[in-house]
Design a protein around this motif. Sequence first.
Motif, PDB file in Angstrom:
ATOM      1  N   ASP A 264       0.824  -1.219   0.000  1.00 28.05           N
ATOM      2  CA  ASP A 264       0.000   0.000   0.000  1.00 28.05           C
ATOM      3  C   ASP A 264       0.854   1.263   0.000  1.00 28.05           C
ATOM      4  O   ASP A 264       0.344   2.366  -0.169  1.00 28.05           O
ATOM      5  CB  ASP A 264      -1.013   0.008   1.159  1.00 28.05           C
ATOM      6  N   LEU A 265       2.187   1.083   0.180  1.00 27.48           N
ATOM      7  CA  LEU A 265       3.083   2.238   0.130  1.00 27.48           C
ATOM      8  C   LEU A 265       4.442   1.791  -0.387  1.00 27.48           C
ATOM      9  O   LEU A 265       4.974   0.780   0.079  1.00 27.48           O
ATOM     10  CB  LEU A 265       3.252   2.829   1.537  1.00 27.48           C
ATOM     11  N   ILE A 266       4.982   2.533  -1.349  1.00 24.26           N
ATOM     12  CA  ILE A 266       6.344   2.239  -1.820  1.00 24.26           C
ATOM     13  C   ILE A 266       7.256   3.419  -1.474  1.00 24.26           C
ATOM     14  O   ILE A 266       6.975   4.566  -1.837  1.00 24.26           O
ATOM     15  CB  ILE A 266       6.375   1.940  -3.327  1.00 24.26           C
ATOM     16  N   GLY A 284      -5.567   6.013  -7.184  1.00 25.34           N
ATOM     17  CA  GLY A 284      -6.278   5.233  -6.162  1.00 25.34           C
ATOM     18  C   GLY A 284      -5.528   3.964  -5.777  1.00 25.34           C
ATOM     19  O   GLY A 284      -5.936   3.238  -4.879  1.00 25.34           O
ATOM     20  N   GLY A 285      -4.405   3.676  -6.452  1.00 24.04           N
ATOM     21  CA  GLY A 285      -3.619   2.473  -6.124  1.00 24.04           C
ATOM     22  C   GLY A 285      -2.554   2.796  -5.088  1.00 24.04           C
ATOM     23  O   GLY A 285      -2.737   3.669  -4.232  1.00 24.04           O
ATOM     24  N   VAL A 286      -1.424   2.103  -5.207  1.00 25.83           N
ATOM     25  CA  VAL A 286      -0.353   2.248  -4.230  1.00 25.83           C
ATOM     26  C   VAL A 286       0.138   3.708  -4.139  1.00 25.83           C
ATOM     27  O   VAL A 286       0.165   4.418  -5.134  1.00 25.83           O
ATOM     28  CB  VAL A 286       0.817   1.301  -4.591  1.00 25.83           C
ATOM     29  N   GLU A 287       0.454   4.136  -2.907  1.00 23.82           N
ATOM     30  CA  GLU A 287       1.013   5.479  -2.728  1.00 23.82           C
ATOM     31  C   GLU A 287       2.533   5.402  -2.776  1.00 23.82           C
ATOM     32  O   GLU A 287       3.116   4.345  -2.451  1.00 23.82           O
ATOM     33  CB  GLU A 287       0.580   6.046  -1.387  1.00 23.82           C
ATOM     34  N   PHE A 303       3.597   9.334 -10.378  1.00 26.91           N
ATOM     35  CA  PHE A 303       3.186  10.656  -9.869  1.00 26.91           C
ATOM     36  C   PHE A 303       3.136  10.576  -8.339  1.00 26.91           C
ATOM     37  O   PHE A 303       2.082  10.522  -7.727  1.00 26.91           O
ATOM     38  CB  PHE A 303       1.815  11.052 -10.458  1.00 26.91           C
ATOM     39  N   PRO A 304       4.326  10.534  -7.706  1.00 23.38           N
ATOM     40  CA  PRO A 304       4.380  10.298  -6.262  1.00 23.38           C
ATOM     41  C   PRO A 304       3.569  11.295  -5.441  1.00 23.38           C
ATOM     42  O   PRO A 304       3.426  12.454  -5.830  1.00 23.38           O
ATOM     43  CB  PRO A 304       5.865  10.429  -5.943  1.00 23.38           C
TER      44      PRO A 304
END
Length: 546
Positions: A264-266, A284-287, A303-304
């Motif tokens: 859920d977070l990279i 809406g996916g991984v942040e 697009f971090p």
Amino acid sequence: MKASDLFVKALECEGVEYIFGVPGEENLDLLESLRSSRIRLVLTRHEQAAGFMAATYGRLTGKAGVCLSTLGPGATNLVTAAAYAQLGAMPLLMVTGQKPIKRSKQGRFQIVDVVQMMQPLTKYTQQIASGDNIPSRIREAFRISEEERPGAAHLEFPEDVAIEETTSPVIPKSLTRRAIAEKKAVRRAVGMIEAARHPLLLVGAGANRKSTSKILGEFIDRTGIPFFSTQMGKGVVDERHPLFLGNAALSADDFLHRAIQSADLIINAGHDVVEKPPFVMTHGGVEVIHVHFSSAAVDPLYFPQLEVVGDIANSIWQILQRLTVQPGWDFSRFMQIKAHVEEHLKLCIDSTDFPLCPSRVVGDVRKVMPSDGIIALDNGIYKIWFARNYKAHQPNTVLLDNALASMGAGLPSAIAARLVFPDRRVMAVCGDGGFMMNSQELETAVRLRLNLVVLILRDDAYGMIKWKQAGMGFENFGLDFGNPDFVQYARSYGAQGHRVERAQDLLPIMEACHSAPGVHVIDCPVDYSDNDRILNKEIKERSRLI
Ligand SMILES: Cc1ncc(C[n+]2csc(CCOP(=O)(O)OP(=O)(O)O)c2C)c(N)n1
């Protein structure tokens, strides 16, 4: 002082050790000035190879590598190397000659506008129009090419300027420190990581430049957060680490992508969008937290949500200072996927099939290379096998180009690596296509009396394109060629030639080559049917099930 002498003095002041190149008559004053310098001229057999060598010198040392060519055709031959350095973030200075700019008797013979030609391929391109400007132009070229994000610079040095008299003193480098991230961004990053359930760390190309290795290792050990790498991020953290999930060698549908999908977070340490995307962001996916020397180049796939801009090692250190390990973090899915990756990587490594399968080649190369040994890959399908299957132990020990992805760089970059690290094992790994694009540099390696091993994976075709062709469901067409006898070819250069005739022979041949002095070329026939079977089909099918 004569301007060409000042030019050399300014290069010496920058700490230049080598100039790689092919001089022309327009460089003769500079060449004469170099004659009495401590800078070593490495004459090459093609300017492109000189550019690749200089860029690799820059990549390995952080100091701009310097290459030299004449005007016109010499300069146009440098174009691919300029793009290689510019996309790959390698500090490079190209010096090209030019006819007299004040009065020429040769009309427009050989003249192209090299300064303009280099514009889209460099961070800095200038003509030196007066001997007095040499110190400032050279200092600027080094400053700009070496500072983050590193890249290519170009100076044109016309022959009538080279013979001017000048009294300008050289300008030494000033002491600078890289800027560090601001505390608010660090606090936000800590908040996001602590709030995540399944955070994951990505180590990218930018982290493979300055000394980030130690702090990233500490971050992983202290937080227990698993990590993966991009192709150009290989080795920053030892890939034998129990929390290493794999390399994003394939763009999609590998086991690793299942892990990425469940994050859920990279925390993205050093990814640069010039590399093929290691993961694709969706709204809406991984942040993503972008941790880099500079802000993110935004792209439809990248697009971090947060950017921690500043020296990467310092940012990671600042985050680590404030971060508390969370009981709610759950890495079980990642570790389950890792088990599948490891099991799959073991398949075929002992296969005695001949011609050899790529997994065995990678496994055997790993066995003969010590942890600090350097492999310099050319560009072909084996690059994916090496990125995916070869566990790098140390930073910059896998020199591959996932930015311009140019063929022809394997042998020149191995030569440069050998010059920078004379005590480490160095091996070029090339396809038969890529090797032949700069094979003339065997003569350079022999002349320099280097100890170097060149492994040629021979399938008598442009295998990478065949793999894509098969993946697109097309018939085999238009990609096969013939080859010279590589053993005899090597011998004709004064190198040693070896041929692998059974799968079991590759390992002892490589070991013998590394243990004996001189340049060794190994002709290794490969069976590329696994490219389609495993990379196109099997991995996709198996990874879908986990
Ligand atoms: C200078 C250059 N020309 C063309 C390409 C496109 N290309 C990428 S891989 C490849 C085939 C490489 O063949 P080879 O070196 O024999 O390696 P293999 O894939 O067969 O292992 C080609 C033509 C490229 N990347 N660079």
